[in-house]
Design an enzyme around this catalytic site. Structure first.
Site, PDB file in Angstrom:
ATOM      1  NE  ARG A 140      -2.886   0.576   3.337  1.00 12.68           N
ATOM      2  CZ  ARG A 140      -2.131   0.662   4.444  1.00 12.68           C
ATOM      3  NH1 ARG A 140      -1.297   1.664   4.610  1.00 12.68           N
ATOM      4  NH2 ARG A 140      -2.218  -0.256   5.373  1.00 12.68           N
TER       5      ARG A 140
ATOM      6  CE1 TYR B   7     -15.913  13.209 -15.588  1.00 13.02           C
ATOM      7  CE2 TYR B   7     -15.441  13.044 -13.249  1.00 13.02           C
ATOM      8  CZ  TYR B   7     -15.812  12.462 -14.445  1.00 13.02           C
ATOM      9  OH  TYR B   7     -16.085  11.123 -14.473  1.00 13.02           O
TER      10      TYR B   7
ATOM     11  CG  ASP C 146      -9.011  17.152 -14.258  1.00 16.64           C
ATOM     12  OD1 ASP C 146      -8.338  16.560 -15.131  1.00 16.64           O
ATOM     13  OD2 ASP C 146     -10.058  16.681 -13.773  1.00 16.64           O
TER      14      ASP C 146
ATOM     15  CE  LYS D  39     -12.259   9.502 -18.373  1.00 18.65           C
ATOM     16  NZ  LYS D  39     -12.529  10.718 -17.654  1.00 18.65           N
TER      17      LYS D  39
HETATM   18  C1  LIG Z   1     -13.032  11.069 -16.284  1.00 10.95           C
HETATM   19  C2  LIG Z   1     -12.569  12.317 -15.642  1.00 10.95           C
HETATM   20  C3  LIG Z   1     -12.306  12.384 -14.261  1.00 10.95           C
HETATM   21  C4  LIG Z   1     -12.566  11.211 -13.329  1.00 10.95           C
HETATM   22  O1  LIG Z   1     -11.693  10.172 -13.545  1.00 10.95           O
HETATM   23  P1  LIG Z   1     -12.045   8.622 -13.235  1.00 10.95           P
HETATM   24  O2  LIG Z   1     -10.799   7.937 -13.682  1.00 10.95           O
HETATM   25  O3  LIG Z   1     -13.272   8.270 -14.018  1.00 10.95           O
HETATM   26  O4  LIG Z   1     -12.273   8.521 -11.759  1.00 10.95           O
HETATM   27  C5  LIG Z   1     -11.833  13.573 -13.752  1.00 10.95           C
HETATM   28  N1  LIG Z   1     -11.649  14.655 -14.522  1.00 10.95           N
HETATM   29  C6  LIG Z   1     -11.902  14.638 -15.841  1.00 10.95           C
HETATM   30  C7  LIG Z   1     -11.686  15.873 -16.645  1.00 10.95           C
HETATM   31  C8  LIG Z   1     -12.372  13.476 -16.449  1.00 10.95           C
HETATM   32  O5  LIG Z   1     -12.641  13.478 -17.761  1.00 10.95           O
END
Ligand SMILES: *Cc1c(COP(=O)(O)O)cnc(C)c1O
Length: 394
Positions: free
Chosen positions: A45, A97, A169, A194
């Site tokens: 962990r 988001y 982000d 992504k």
């Molecule tokens: C998908 C996404 C998230 C969340 O990520 P997960 O891997 O689904 O938890 C956060 N910010 C943006 C801009 C996203 O497209």
């Protein structure tokens, strides 16, 4: 050395065996020579060699000091919020988001953390909205799904002047196009689900800090809360990152071609893409990123949910699904999918029109993707039966 060369060679060859692929250390614990005497790892962990390799790669890629890998993008965002305490305020981009909105407002507000959502596309709005309680400024640029662009460098200056952290982000742009830490941000988060993973085959999140001290704090939070990324998924993200530059270049090229096609189509009311000269912050996007990414949104002249539903069920290559950033093109109708939980009035006010369609432009040939959209528009115009309806009859 070019960015791509640097990236590819930041992925180490295994010093123990010469393995060119990073080994997957599928273990929970590490044998110690004497109590507290170990080879840098004691419990998985706290740290794991495969995860540590990914963390070093993303730290280099984002030009930060420390990378930390989480079980999802939201787990990464959650760790950053745990830097705050009751009474602190977050100033966040308004077109945020949906999952981050849910976490900020429905989880953290009850612990006494206030969130102020602001249109950050004009840095002056941020300047005026900062209060003495503001500890964290939260940006996404470009945003989801209206591709709003905010000036990272200008907002970083405001954050510094007010002693708050700026967290970006960077999921949509990816470090192949944009490096917020070099523009003055303190933290970057990613949904590695992504573009970094890039193949629609895992859920993962990353935090990168500019300063080592802040990195140690996030690592402490991660070890205390436990939302780590598993060794195999860490390996999958590393493998995705190997081709990041190549993929993102092609995503961007294809997306620009698709956006230019949509701009000329008679059924389309408006196109959102930072690479178009008509985008209100095109110049800022050009200044702070090396390309404009793979996401394109548009609204229809017939701005109704029904018209959008009709269109999104008629494409062949663009698959109807949430998420983005994978090899295969996807499309989604936010009003009924990703943004369904937001009340219609609020959603419309944020610019997410009833007919808004979001495309995640994949790695197919641009001309095939354009032809796919063209045939979908044409078959809605002729009111032929949608593809999906035909598929269920078969
Ligand atoms: C998908 C996404 C998230 C969340 O990520 P997960 O891997 O689904 O938890 C956060 N910010 C943006 C801009 C996203 O497209």
């Amino acid at each position: 050395m070019s960015n791509a060369t640097q990236l590819i060679h930041s992925i180490p060859v295994d010093p123990l065996t010469g393995s060119i692929s990073v080994p997957i250390y599928q273990t929970s614990t590490f044998v110690q020579d004497a109590p507290g005497i170990n080879k840098g790892f004691d419990y998985a962990r706290t740290n794991n060699p495969t995860r540590a390799t990914l963390e070093n790669i993303i730290a280099k890629l984002e030009k930060g000091s420390t990378g930390i890998a989480f079980g999802s993008g939201l787990a990464a965002i959650d760790a950053v919020l745990k830097l705050l305490k009751s009474g602190d305020e977050i100033l966040a981009v308004d077109d945020i988001y949906g999952g981050a909105f849910r976490l900020f407002t429905h989880v953290y507000e009850k612990f006494g953390i206030r969130v102020n959502y602001v249109d950050t596309t004009n840095a002056e709005n941020v300047f005026h909205a900062v209060t003495p309680q503001t500890r964290l400024i939260w940006l996404e640029t470009p945003t989801n799904p209206t591709l709003k662009v905010s000036d990272i460098e200008a907002i970083a200056k405001i954050a510094r002047a007010n002693s708050c952290w700026l967290c970006v982000d960077n999921t949509f742009a990816s470090p192949a196009l944009q490096q917020p830490l070099s523009l003055g941000a303190d933290l970057v988060v990613h949904s590695a689900t992504k573009y970094l993973g890039g193949h629609s085959d895992l859920i993962a999140g990353l935090v990168v800090t500019k300063e080592k001290e802040l990195g140690e704090r996030i690592k402490f939070i991660q070890n205390a809360s436990g939302a780590i990324l598993a060794p195999f998924d860490s390996w999958l993200v590393i493998r995705g990152i190997e081709t990041l530059h190549l993929r993102v270049q092609q995503h961007s090229r294809n997306a620009l071609a698709v956006a230019e096609f949509l701009e000329t189509h008679p059924a389309v009311g408006k196109v959102y893409y930072p690479g178009l000269k008509t985008h209100p912050n095109h110049e800022i996007a050009k200044k702070q990123s090396r390309g404009f990414g793979g996401i394109v949104s548009f609204i229809l002249k017939n701005d109704t949910e029904a018209a959008a539903t009709d269109l999104v069920t008629r494409t062949k290559y663009f698959k109807l699904a949430e998420s983005l950033g994978g090899v295969k093109s996807l499309l989604c109708h936010p009003a009924q999918m990703t943004h369904k939980s937001i009340p219609a009035e609020k959603r419309r006010a944020a610019g997410v029109a009833d007919s808004l369609v979001r495309l995640s432009v994949g790695l197919e040939e641009a001309e095939d993707l354009i032809a796919d959209l063209e045939q979908a528009f044409e078959s809605t115009r002729l009111h032929t039966q949608p593809l999906q309806a035909r598929a269920t009859i078969n």
